[in-house]
Design an enzyme around this catalytic site. Structure first.
Site, short mmCIF file in Angstrom:
data_model
loop_
_atom_site.label_atom_id
_atom_site.label_comp_id
_atom_site.label_asym_id
_atom_site.label_seq_id
_atom_site.Cartn_x
_atom_site.Cartn_y
_atom_site.Cartn_z
CG HIS A 464 4.08 54.45 52.81
ND1 HIS A 464 5.21 54.78 53.93
CD2 HIS A 464 4.02 53.04 52.90
CE1 HIS A 464 5.21 53.78 54.86
NE2 HIS A 464 4.48 52.71 54.23
CB CYS A 481 4.50 49.62 52.81
SG CYS A 481 2.75 49.47 52.64
#
Length: 506
Positions: A464, A481
């Site tokens: 992301h 992440c």
């Protein structure tokens, strides 16, 4: 034998003298001839033989009369095979002693000449059966008369007259009655159809009925006179409504057909309306007129159609577009990236304008085009992503070749990014991340709002964007992440597909 006659002989004695035997053979006229003693001297009679008048020949009148009568009888018998029996009549028309063909002609002639006299103010007007377009099935009637009453069968002579149904032509009759008695008539107004630019469709103006002499009453009077053998009949006209020749129903059907044609008008390749035609443009090609029996004729301008056909190559021809599909390493298609399109080239258009005009006039707006197609090919792109935690880099491969790499920030030692082989399973365009975003009482949590371009490949783990909350990348600093600058995250978001393989290693 000859008769003996006397004649004077000035030179002396007679040329000859009859003998007793000759006298005996003389006819009575010669036996009574004047004797010589009664003839004055010097005029002694001279006897000569005159030709006997021929006996009259016997005349054979009886033989000739008999032959003629026999021939006439044979002729009458032969004729009776083809003639209708005496006394036969169809309606009021005698057809005895006629062949069926001659009888049919006599029936038609009598009906055509039968006259209806319209009485009333302004003087009488006369109309014949021909004026009214009167007809009967004369040939069928004549053939029936012959079949039921042939002359050769005396038992069928002098039958009762046959009935005949008289019909009149409604259009001819209406025109004739209007011309004969215009003061008694109000002409009807036909329904009309016209293209309305505001609605881009054909609209109907309804018909308005008129008033005139009742044509059915006139027909009945004509039939009554014909059946009775009268050649003239007087009728006091009655008035009735007169329908327009072009009715509202006809106009509505025409408008409906034309509007349906406008809905689909265009040049088609298969099921595809490749070149749609504007409704107003098509309507500009169409001319509406008076058709037969109240119909509305439709004529289409070929020149107008040709002007569009001349532009078709630029609108139809195209190069093939190859398909592009995204696959995994095994070749399984994950996504169609580019839809393949066949190339095509318009074939000859000779006669197309005429064919299109015929179709449009018939209410068919689907004008098919003939094209030659060039098939497309399919390009498969096997894509995968590798994440090197030690190098803090993400590598993108296509058909085994690296096409891009991005600097990342992976998870810290407390919240590490998991290693192993994964596949992309979901996408989220933007989302708030962290338990604290959803639970104000969460402990040891965080909340990062509006995280963009999220590509999920493991439980709660994704690529992301981090531009709005990271100042630098290249070292572990996330909660697990794979953080990237927003542009890189967007690239992966759009470049991968559900099922793209992701390998994470140290």
């Amino acid at each position: 034998m000859t008769d003996l006659v006397t004649r004077p002989n000035a030179d002396g004695p007679a040329d000859s003298q009859p003998t007793a035997d000759d006298s005996a053979q003389l006819p009575a006229a010669a036996a009574t001839a004047t004797p010589a003693s009664d003839v004055p001297a010097g005029d002694a009679p001279v006897y000569a033989w005159a030709p006997v008048e021929p006996a009259p020949k016997k005349r054979r009148w009886g033989l000739w009369i008999g032959v003629t009568a026999a021939a006439a009888a044979i002729g009458m018998v032969a004729a009776s095979v083809f003639l209708i029996a005496p006394g036969t009549a169809v309606a009021g028309v005698p057809v005895g002693f006629l062949t069926p063909g001659a009888a049919a002609a006599a029936i038609e002639t009598r009906l055509a000449e039968t006259t209806v006299v319209l009485t009333g103010p302004g003087g009488d007007a006369e109309l014949t059966g021909a004026d009214l377009g009167a007809t009967v099935d004369a040939q069928a009637l004549a053939e029936t008369a012959f079949a039921e009453h042939p002359m050769w069968n005396p038992t069928g002579w002098f039958p009762s007259p046959m009935d005949a149904e008289v019909q009149i032509d409604p259009v001819l009759a209406a025109d004739a009655l209007l011309a004969a008695a215009p003061d008694l008539s109000v002409a009807p107004a036909d329904a009309t159809v016209a293209f309305d630019a505001a609605s881009a469709s054909y609209q109907v103006t309804p018909a308005v009925p008129g008033e005139g002499i009742d044509a059915e009453a006139v027909r009945q009077s004509l039939q009554d006179a014909f059946l009775a053998g009268q050649q003239r009949i007087e009728v006091e006209p009655t008035l009735a409504a007169v329908d327009a020749e072009t009715t509202t129903t006809i106009a509505e059907a025409t408008a409906s057909r034309l509007n349906a044609m406008l809905d689909t008008a265009g040049f088609y390749i298969g099921e595809e309306r490749t070149v749609p035609l504007d409704r107003a443009v098509v309507a500009s090609w169409i001319t509406l007129g008076d058709g037969d029996r109240g119909t509305i004729s439709v004529e289409v301008d070929q020149a107008g159609i040709q002007s569009v056909i001349d532009t078709l190559p630029g609108l139809v021809n195209r190069e093939a577009v190859n398909a592009t599909v995204i696959t995994n390493k095994a070749g399984t298609v994950l996504r169609e990236d580019v839809t393949g399109v066949n190339g095509r080239a318009l074939e000859g258009t000779d006669g197309l304008a005429a064919d299109a005009a015929t179709q449009l006039a018939a209410g068919d707006g689907v004008i098919e085009l003939a094209v030659a197609e060039t098939p497309f090919t399919t390009v498969a792109l096997a894509r995968s992503v590798e994440v090197d935690l030690s190098a803090q880099q993400a590598y993108l491969f296509e058909n085994g070749t690296m096409v891009e790499s991005f600097t990342i920030s992976s998870g810290t030692a407390a919240t590490p990014t998991p290693t192993g082989n994964f596949t992309v399973f979901a996408y989220t365009r933007v989302q708030d991340m962290g338990a604290l975003c959803y639970n104000p009482n969460a402990v040891n949590s965080y909340c990062t709002e509006d995280v963009p371009y999220i590509t999920w490949f493991a439980p709660d783990i994704a690529f992301h964007g981090a531009s709005n909350f990271r100042s630098s990348l290249g070292y572990p600093q996330s909660h697990g992440c794979v953080n990237m600058w927003d542009d890189a995250a967007r690239f992966i978001y759009e470049w991968t597909a559900t099922g793209t393989e992701v390998s994470v290693y140290s």
